[in-house]
Design an enzyme around this catalytic site. Sequence first.
Site, mmCIF file in Angstrom:
data_model
loop_
_atom_site.group_PDB
_atom_site.id
_atom_site.type_symbol
_atom_site.label_atom_id
_atom_site.label_comp_id
_atom_site.label_asym_id
_atom_site.label_seq_id
_atom_site.Cartn_x
_atom_site.Cartn_y
_atom_site.Cartn_z
ATOM 1 C CB CYS A 10 -1.084 -0.086 1.232
ATOM 2 S SG CYS A 10 -0.341 -0.025 2.860
ATOM 3 C CG HIS A 60 -4.269 -0.242 4.500
ATOM 4 N ND1 HIS A 60 -3.279 -0.920 3.635
ATOM 5 C CD2 HIS A 60 -5.122 0.472 3.486
ATOM 6 C CE1 HIS A 60 -3.948 -1.104 2.342
ATOM 7 N NE2 HIS A 60 -5.000 -0.382 2.617
ATOM 8 C CG HIS A 105 -6.582 0.306 -0.886
ATOM 9 N ND1 HIS A 105 -6.804 -0.752 0.167
ATOM 10 C CD2 HIS A 105 -7.791 0.155 -1.512
ATOM 11 C CE1 HIS A 105 -7.960 -1.414 0.076
ATOM 12 N NE2 HIS A 105 -8.717 -0.909 -1.075
#
Length: 189
Positions: free
Chosen positions: A91, A145, A161
């Site tokens: 990510c 993330h 992502h």
Amino acid sequence: MKKWLFLIFLVISFSNCKSSKRSKQKRNKSAKVITKKSKVKNGATAEFPRTSENKSTTVSASKPQNIINFSKEFLGVRYKWGGTTKRGMDCSGLIHESFKAHQVYLPRISRDMAKKGKKIKLRETLKGDLLFFKTGKNRRNAINHVGLVVEIKNDAIYFIHATTSNGVIISSLNEKYWLSAFTEARRVL
């Protein structure tokens, strides 16, 4: 001994972008995100104001769109811990490389990216902004993330992502898992 320390360092470094389908913290949030839409007339480019040490500058809408277009070239690429190429991507690698390709330099790790730019309210989110999450079994309770906003449509925020299960994909923030893991939005452009 040095080899073991180096190996431990690598494991810790790359553990920041792991995404899981289980969210440790379940919050009761509305499944609908309400956003402000930016108004752009036919063919005009929107200008996003940005202040930097009392100086006001503007960034043209073409830069965020170019970054988004670049990131979409990685759609379908498999997840690879620490990856930054079409052979595998994580990510923060996706975000780092997409911005770097357009001369915007961000840290390589998602929790460090979350210290850059300006924190914004979710309803102020625009294309090109970053969304940060705390996912899964996050022992440090730290951001681990990141996603890039690619579209805002019908009061839904869509972001690109890389997930461990599906690789590089576009998801909606209205999905229960992502909404419950959402931590903050930031504008770096």
